[in-house]
Scaffold this motif. Structure first.
Motif, PDB file in Angstrom:
ATOM      1  N   GLY A   1       0.790  -1.236   0.000  1.00  0.00           N
ATOM      2  CA  GLY A   1       0.000   0.000   0.000  1.00  0.00           C
ATOM      3  C   GLY A   1       0.814   1.273   0.000  1.00  0.00           C
ATOM      4  O   GLY A   1       0.249   2.373  -0.059  1.00  0.00           O
ATOM      5  N   LYS A   2       2.111   1.161   0.051  1.00  0.00           N
ATOM      6  CA  LYS A   2       2.960   2.360   0.092  1.00  0.00           C
ATOM      7  C   LYS A   2       3.011   2.991  -1.310  1.00  0.00           C
ATOM      8  O   LYS A   2       3.368   2.332  -2.285  1.00  0.00           O
ATOM      9  CB  LYS A   2       4.369   1.946   0.556  1.00  0.00           C
TER      10      LYS A   2
ATOM     11  N   TYR B   1      -0.380  13.261   0.532  1.00  0.00           N
ATOM     12  CA  TYR B   1       0.240  11.980   0.901  1.00  0.00           C
ATOM     13  C   TYR B   1       1.714  11.962   0.540  1.00  0.00           C
ATOM     14  O   TYR B   1       2.147  12.624  -0.398  1.00  0.00           O
ATOM     15  CB  TYR B   1      -0.495  10.822   0.209  1.00  0.00           C
ATOM     16  N   ALA B   2       2.456  11.183   1.296  1.00  0.00           N
ATOM     17  CA  ALA B   2       3.890  11.047   1.043  1.00  0.00           C
ATOM     18  C   ALA B   2       4.098  10.217  -0.221  1.00  0.00           C
ATOM     19  O   ALA B   2       3.532   9.130  -0.354  1.00  0.00           O
ATOM     20  CB  ALA B   2       4.553  10.352   2.234  1.00  0.00           C
ATOM     21  N   THR B   3       4.866  10.729  -1.134  1.00  0.00           N
ATOM     22  CA  THR B   3       5.236   9.956  -2.322  1.00  0.00           C
ATOM     23  C   THR B   3       6.616  10.417  -2.788  1.00  0.00           C
ATOM     24  O   THR B   3       6.881  11.617  -2.838  1.00  0.00           O
ATOM     25  CB  THR B   3       4.205  10.094  -3.467  1.00  0.00           C
ATOM     26  N   PRO B   4       7.466   9.449  -3.139  1.00  0.00           N
ATOM     27  CA  PRO B   4       8.817   9.847  -3.585  1.00  0.00           C
ATOM     28  C   PRO B   4       8.824  10.408  -5.005  1.00  0.00           C
ATOM     29  O   PRO B   4       9.792  11.062  -5.392  1.00  0.00           O
ATOM     30  CB  PRO B   4       9.606   8.525  -3.514  1.00  0.00           C
ATOM     31  N   ASN B   5       7.782  10.136  -5.769  1.00  0.00           N
ATOM     32  CA  ASN B   5       7.741  10.597  -7.161  1.00  0.00           C
ATOM     33  C   ASN B   5       6.387  11.242  -7.430  1.00  0.00           C
ATOM     34  O   ASN B   5       5.335  10.671  -7.089  1.00  0.00           O
ATOM     35  CB  ASN B   5       7.954   9.420  -8.123  1.00  0.00           C
TER      36      ASN B   5
ATOM     37  N   LEU C   1      -7.315   2.889  -4.830  1.00  0.00           N
ATOM     38  CA  LEU C   1      -6.097   2.132  -4.532  1.00  0.00           C
ATOM     39  C   LEU C   1      -6.343   1.175  -3.350  1.00  0.00           C
ATOM     40  O   LEU C   1      -5.957   0.001  -3.389  1.00  0.00           O
ATOM     41  CB  LEU C   1      -4.945   3.093  -4.210  1.00  0.00           C
ATOM     42  N   ALA C   2      -7.003   1.683  -2.327  1.00  0.00           N
ATOM     43  CA  ALA C   2      -7.304   0.857  -1.152  1.00  0.00           C
ATOM     44  C   ALA C   2      -8.138  -0.361  -1.561  1.00  0.00           C
ATOM     45  O   ALA C   2      -7.879  -1.496  -1.132  1.00  0.00           O
ATOM     46  CB  ALA C   2      -8.043   1.683  -0.097  1.00  0.00           C
TER      47      ALA C   2
ATOM     48  N   ASN D   1       0.374   6.032   4.183  1.00  0.00           N
ATOM     49  CA  ASN D   1       0.994   7.050   3.333  1.00  0.00           C
ATOM     50  C   ASN D   1       0.973   8.435   3.967  1.00  0.00           C
ATOM     51  O   ASN D   1       1.063   9.450   3.263  1.00  0.00           O
ATOM     52  CB  ASN D   1       0.299   7.075   1.971  1.00  0.00           C
ATOM     53  N   TYR D   2       0.852   8.441   5.268  1.00  0.00           N
ATOM     54  CA  TYR D   2       0.779   9.723   5.983  1.00  0.00           C
ATOM     55  C   TYR D   2       2.008  10.582   5.682  1.00  0.00           C
ATOM     56  O   TYR D   2       3.146  10.101   5.741  1.00  0.00           O
ATOM     57  CB  TYR D   2       0.687   9.463   7.487  1.00  0.00           C
TER      58      TYR D   2
END
Lengths: 327, 166, 459
Positions: C302-303, C333-337, C374-375, C389-390
């Motif tokens: 789920g990340k 939400y936290a996302t690297p991209n 997504l969930a 994804n906080y």
């Protein structure tokens, strides 16, 4: 609003005489006439105010029949104790219509004269073509935004929905309208558009609605009006059904049933095919749903109003099943 | 009313009884009660929201019943008792229970629908249609509030109805 | 009738619980008694009434206007058309940018949307003005209109580079993610529809102009009038005693305002002009219609690995409005991209405008629905995936939040609404005859810090 002369009729004879004048229109509650005058749809030369005539607002109800004066207010009829007990569908159709303020203004006679809410009909500036307003000018709704338009009783000239609630209950119970010189079934008083969309009512110049009579019956006593709409209140029907039910003494066989539809047809729409399919049958969900589907045989949609063809039978079934649950 | 048909000239001379006071008016037949109140008599408490019978801001009482002033011709209500928001409180300024409840429950923000809401609520309670929150919502449906004060309006009507019953 | 003393009822509770208590509004007593006089309810000697004539086509040119019948109608004082209304000067925009054109005509020769004002009638009474306006006859040379965003003629629109926000390599990370969802979200045009319609009274005394008009921005609106008429700012008095609802729409002087002020100047009489209800949907813009796609790539646990967001909003043919569709998407939400881009598409409509949380509203709608998708795809609880994804810090600026209590809000929401008992399965929940659904939803109002001293000068 175009300027007009104002005549206040003191009695019914004066109203009849004045109603025969060219360009004359009767004013009772005003909720249709003043509204349409503001839209530029109604352009009366003379407005004949009949709201001060006395003696035309009586509500006289017995087990045999209800006689309702043309000037009785919708709210008064809806709240009438005898109407509630002997003709519940009539009361329910009334209190679910419009708003409390409009029901205090609008009369029963005026309610029968209510015009369609077709947005093209109501906007002559932007949509000059409307066979209902101007015969042979065309129909702006066909090919337009049709979510609220009719699927039953339509023609190539007009697909405007009859918007009212009360008349749906009236046609279910064989009510009559008294025009003074003649009486006719409410069902025949309303005209499907055919090639003459401009004629919505069988009423002639100089005629004035006097009373509405509803015969009493076991089906009228066990009746209901189910209205499904986009919001919970103060909205016209997406589809509605007036249904009355009489069971045999076994408590499950249908002796008499009345079904009429609103919100889906060009006039208050009695559906005898559903009634005939159910008379003598046992009241169960499967039978009811199958029979209700007959209501929309021959229905024609124009795109966005397609959902009404699925919705209408479900509303009928819900109303019948609801009545079946009430012993 | 006599038995004769009265044919109007272009301008009518009428008398309206508003909040217990008699007003003489010379107006065209097409003038609505709403525009007569606001433009001629300067009683601007009655609001014009939609001017086509859909919002309830122009709600007034005619012979004690709530109606929409925008779809009523002024000429039509000659001889009737008209009450507007300006006539609701007592002469000494004591508020009607509904007005007080609207204040206490904070049943408004911008205030433009408020006179109509209050006039409607007074009649709603008097009609006996304020027995439950559900009934209040149904019978107040003809009054729109764009600020979204509906829960507080229901609370105000409920409170006033309880006070008036006790 | 029970006598209810409002003074005691209101002020007792006020004293007892001043903070967080139920205080009655300062203007409450005036509003509940009908005494409150809103802007265009002022009584003025010699007041006249103006009514607008709107275009009945959405695109094209006005070729001729026949005003004769209107001019000879009872009570009519003037019929204004693009040819007869006084010329105004161009005014600077919302941000103070100078006008592109030196002159301004609030009545249109070139029609770019249905309902655009093409003429106006001024008469002694409201009824006379309404009736005469219906007699104005307008001829058009009509051209095809772009109806809305989905119109085939609308095209892909104009890229708004300033709205692009990117970090990492969102496309590559999305393509590589083991779980991917992509969904499209549309929002329709939404209207402010305040209960009090737009309108004003304009009165000139020499070169001093008084405007009674509900206004959410007194100075800015007064400045526009001053520029239109070439008078000093100090000569314009804007009176806005109450606002009967604005929701963002009553912050600008609009075309109808210019018509009323010009008519007052031309006639040297006060003019009242109030938009009728249909005109309140075509004389100023609501929230623009939007369309967006949200693509999310995630791990099986789920990340989120990537969010790719593409948005479009409608604007007018002759006006620009950017509804910032990525404003919430990028910080929820936290996302690297991450990649967000936006275009605007010109359609034949009145220029859209500010409406309650411009941008945040449709932006939050898109990302929050996508997170639910997504969930559902992963079989993870919708609240759980939000916590997985906080965003512990601003995902873009990589700076700590000044305040963020979303976790606490989620916990309170879960308790209050009982999300855990609800099923995300479509058509699985009913309330009587109604199909219902529920899920946690969050949003935020990005409170970007900007230095303000330019606007707030101390005395």
């Amino acid at each position: 609003m175009r300027d007009f002369s104002y005549l206040r009729a003191g009695n019914i004879e004066a109203a009849r005489n004045a109603a025969a004048l060219p360009g004359a229109m009767l004013l009772a509650g005003g909720t249709t006439l003043i509204d349409l005058a503001k839209c530029g749809v109604a352009e009366p030369a003379t407005v004949i105010d009949i709201s001060h005539i006395e003696g035309l607002n009586a509500i006289d109800v017995t087990a045999d029949r209800a006689v309702i004066g043309a000037l009785a207010k919708m709210s008064h009829v809806a709240d009438n104790t005898e109407v509630k007990s002997l003709f519940p569908a009539v009361s329910e159709a009334l209190w679910q219509a419009a708003s409390a303020q409009l029901r205090n203004m609008a009369t029963i006679g005026g309610n029968l004269m209510q015009r369609t809410r077709c947005p093209y009909f109501r906007d002559p500036q932007n949509f000059p073509a409307c066979n209902k307003r101007a015969p042979a000018s065309g129909c702006s709704a066909i090919g337009g935004v049709t979510r609220g338009h009719a699927v039953l009783g339509v023609s190539e000239a007009c697909i405007a929905t009859y918007p009212g609630d009360l008349a749906v209950a009236l046609v279910a119970f064989d009510a009559e309208v008294d025009l003074g010189e003649r009486k006719l079934k409410v069902e025949d008083f309303f005209l499907a558009p055919g090639a003459t969309a401009e004629r919505e009512h069988d009423i002639r110049p100089g005629e004035v609605i006097m009373t509405i009579e509803i015969p009493g019956s076991a089906a009228a006593r066990r009746s209901t009006y189910v209205k499904v709409r986009d919001r919970q209140s103060y909205e016209f029907a997406a589809a509605s059904a007036a249904v009355g039910l009489e069971l045999e003494s076994d408590g499950r066989t249908i002796r008499d049933i009345r079904v009429a539809l609103g919100g889906v047809a060009t006039k208050p729409w009695r559906v005898r095919a559903v009634e005939d399919a159910l008379k003598g049958k046992a009241l169960d969900e499967d039978t009811v749903r199958k029979a209700s589907a007959l209501a929309v045989e021959g229905a024609v949609d124009h795109g966005a109003n397609h959902y009404k063809i699925a919705l209408a039978p479900r509303v009928i079934a819900r109303a019948i099943l609801k009545l079946g649950e009430t012993a | 009313m006599n038995d004769q048909v009265t044919i109007s000239p272009t301008t009518l001379s009428i008398h309206l009884t508003i909040n217990g006071r008699n007003h003489a008016l010379d107006i065209e037949p097409r003038v609505t009660l709403l525009d007569a109140l606001r433009e001629r008599l300067h009683l601007t408490g009655t609001k014009k929201g939609c001017d086509q019978g859909q919002c309830g801001a122009c709600t007034v009482h005619v012979d004690g019943e709530r109606v929409l002033a925008c779809l009523t011709l002024a000429a039509q209500v000659e001889g009737r008792e008209i009450t507007t928001i300006e006539g609701l409180a007592d002469a000494d300024g004591t508020l009607n229970a509904v007005q007080a409840a609207f204040l206490e429950q904070d049943a408004f923000q911008c205030g433009y629908c408020t006179p109509g809401q209050i006039m409607s609520a007074v009649a709603c309670i008097r009609e006996g249609h304020a027995g439950s929150d559900e009934e209040i919502r149904e019978y107040m449906a003809g009054n729109l509030c764009r600020c979204g004060a509906y829960p507080n309006i229901v609370a105000a009507v409920r409170q006033a109805a309880q006070e008036l019953r006790s | 009738m029970t006598v209810h003393d409002m003074k005691h009822a209101a002020s007792d509770s006020a004293r007892l619980e001043a903070v967080g208590g139920r205080l009655s509004r300062v203007d409450g007593p005036a509003k509940i008694t009908g005494v409150a006089k809103y802007a265009f309810e002022q009584q003025l000697e010699g007041l006249t009434h103006a009514v607008l004539v709107g275009a009945t086509i959405a695109a094209g040119k006005v070729t001729a206007i026949d005003t004769r019948a209107a001019e000879t109608a009872p009570g009519v004082l003037a019929v204004l058309t693009p040819d007869t209304i006084m010329e105004l000067k161009g005014a600077s925009d919302w941000f103070g940018n100078p006008p592109a054109l030196s002159t301004y005509c609030p009545l249109a020769r070139k029609v770019t949307f249905s309902g655009q004002h093409v003429a106006a009638v001024v008469a002694e009474t409201f009824e006379q003005a309404v009736a005469a306006a219906a007699l104005v006859k307008v001829w058009y040379d009509e051209t095809p209109a772009v109806v809305d965003l989905s119109d085939g003629k609308a095209g892909d629109g104009i890229p708004i580079e300033a709205m692009t926000k990117e970090w990492g390599d969102a496309q590559a990370a999305f393509a590589a993610a083991p779980v991917r969802i992509c969904a499209a979200y549309n929002t329709p045009r939404e209207f402010q529809a305040a209960m009090e319609p737009h309108g004003l009274i304009a009165r000139w005394q020499g070169d001093e102009l008084t405007i009674w008009e509900p206004s959410q921005w007194l100075d800015g609106v007064a400045r526009t009038y001053a520029e239109w008429f070439g008078v000093p700012f100090e000569n314009v008095r804007l009176v806005s005693p109450y606002i009967g609802g604005g929701f963002g729409s009553k912050a600008l002087a609009l075309a109808h305002s210019a018509v009323a002020a010009a008519a007052a100047k031309m006639l040297n009489r006060p003019v009242k002009l109030v938009l009728n209800r249909p005109q309140n949907f075509t004389s100023y813009g609501g929230r623009a219609a939007t369309r967006q796609t949200v693509a999310i790539g995630a791990d099986r646990d789920g990340k989120i690995q990537s969010i790719v967001h593409r948005g479009v909003n409608e604007t007018a043919i002759d006006g620009m409005w950017v509804e910032p569709l990525g404003s919430v998407t990028s910080i929820m939400y936290a996302t690297p991209n991450f990649s967000s881009k936006q275009n605007v598409v010109r359609v034949n409509t009145v220029v859209p405008g500010a409406k309650r949380a411009p941008g945040e509203n449709p932006s939050a709608f898109g990302i929050e629905c996508a997170i639910d998708e997504l969930a559902y795809e992963l079989g993870i609880d919708p609240l759980e995936i939000r916590l997985i994804n906080y965003a512990e810090q601003d995902p873009h600026a990589k700076k700590p939040w000044s305040t963020r209590q979303l976790r606490e809000a989620f916990a309170a929401g879960a308790e209050a609404f009982g999300w855990a008992k609800h099923s995300p399965e479509p058509r699985s929940m009913r309330d009587g005859h109604q199909l219902i659904g529920s899920a946690p939803r969050a949003s935020c109002l990005p409170a970007a810090y900007r230095p303000w001293p330019r606007f707030f000068r101390g005395r």
